[in-house]
Design an enzyme around this catalytic site. Structure first.
Site, PDB file in Angstrom:
ATOM      1  N   SER A 135      37.740  54.526  45.785  1.00  0.00           N
ATOM      2  CA  SER A 135      38.582  54.110  44.698  1.00  0.00           C
ATOM      3  C   SER A 135      39.483  53.039  45.231  1.00  0.00           C
ATOM      4  O   SER A 135      39.464  52.658  46.328  1.00  0.00           O
ATOM      5  CB  SER A 135      39.747  55.266  44.639  1.00  0.00           C
ATOM      6  N   TYR A 145      44.622  61.177  49.337  1.00  0.00           N
ATOM      7  CA  TYR A 145      43.826  60.658  48.352  1.00  0.00           C
ATOM      8  C   TYR A 145      43.379  59.385  48.792  1.00  0.00           C
ATOM      9  O   TYR A 145      41.960  58.974  49.171  1.00  0.00           O
ATOM     10  CB  TYR A 145      44.382  60.541  47.053  1.00  0.00           C
TER      11      TYR A 145
END
Length: 252
Positions: A135, A145
């Site tokens: 990401s 994350y």
């Protein structure tokens, strides 16, 4: 016939990979947790593209699920797409530590183990590819994350360097905001994200496959995100962290 194994294959970027690779004539092994969605997805791909589709119901937050996928990869595949992943509803300390560890299991341990299972066969055949979906959050401070996705990027680059075979490619894919179910499932309020920052999942996959073919080690789809990542290198880390932590992190 070339075969691709895709984790998290029934939704979002994983489903887009499945459609594109089936269209390109690859047989598929689809890995996901929901057996009903797996069956529906497989039937649709077989009907639309005439390819062979295997399904594997497995939870990659579980050792048994990872082991099942490892066993299939050791039988040989031409392309592995480590796409399975999820986001948390909340910031650090708002999320139970068990859920943080579950995220690391899926985003890091499963990626490592499945890459380890797939690579020997690819090296022996001197061809193959691995796409580890990370990401843009990997380049900014964004809780567990972002940290887990930063690990995916670093790991993928390291493995790509270690393989030392131009016909065996390993790449980290780093998309930004993509129109998928990801944010809804995490109950994130993304209503304030400008439309210019949203990407289409099929476009992301198309860009990724082009970059993989060229031997790119870190693929950032979309000119807007290439610019953001590039500029991010010149922004003080504490300021970048503050901005990143707030963006798209309101919860319903």
């Amino acid at each position: 016939m070339p075969t691709a194994l895709i984790t998290g294959a029934t939704a979002g970027i994983g489903a887009a990979f499945a459609r594109r690779l089936a269209k390109d004539g690859l047989d598929l092994v689809l890995v996901a947790r929901n057996s009903e969605k797996l069956a529906e997805t497989a039937d649709r791909l077989r009907g639309d593209y005439g390819v062979t589709v295997e399904v594997m119901q497995a939870d990659l937050a579980d050792d048994q699920g990872i082991s099942r996928a490892e066993d299939r990869l050791r039988q040989g595949v031409d392309l592995l797409v480590n796409n399975a992943g999820f986001g948390h509803q909340g910031t650090f300390l708002d999320v139970p530590v068990e859920e943080e560890l579950r995220m690391l299991k899926v985003h890091c341990e499963a990626v490592l183990r499945l890459t380890y299972a797939a690579l020997p066969g690819m090296r022996n055949r001197r061809k193959g590819g691995i796409v580890n979906v990370a990401s843009v959050a990997a380049f900014f401070s964004r809780g567990t994350y972002g940290a887990s996705k930063a690990w995916v990027v670093s790991f993928s680059q390291a493995v790509a360097q270690d393989v030392k075979d131009p016909n065996v490619k390993v790449m980290a894919l780093c998309p930004g905001f993509v129109h998928t179910e990801f944010h809804e499932r995490a109950k994130m309020d993304v209503s304030g994200i400008p439309e210019a920052l949203w990407l289409d999942a099929d476009d992301v996959v198309g860009s990724a496959l082009k970059d993989l073919k060229k031997g790119v080690q870190v693929s950032v789809p979309g000119p807007q995100y290439k610019t953001i990542v590039g500029l991010g290198k010149f922004v003080p880390r504490n300021l970048a962290g503050i901005l990143s932590s707030k963006t798209g992190r309101r919860y319903d």
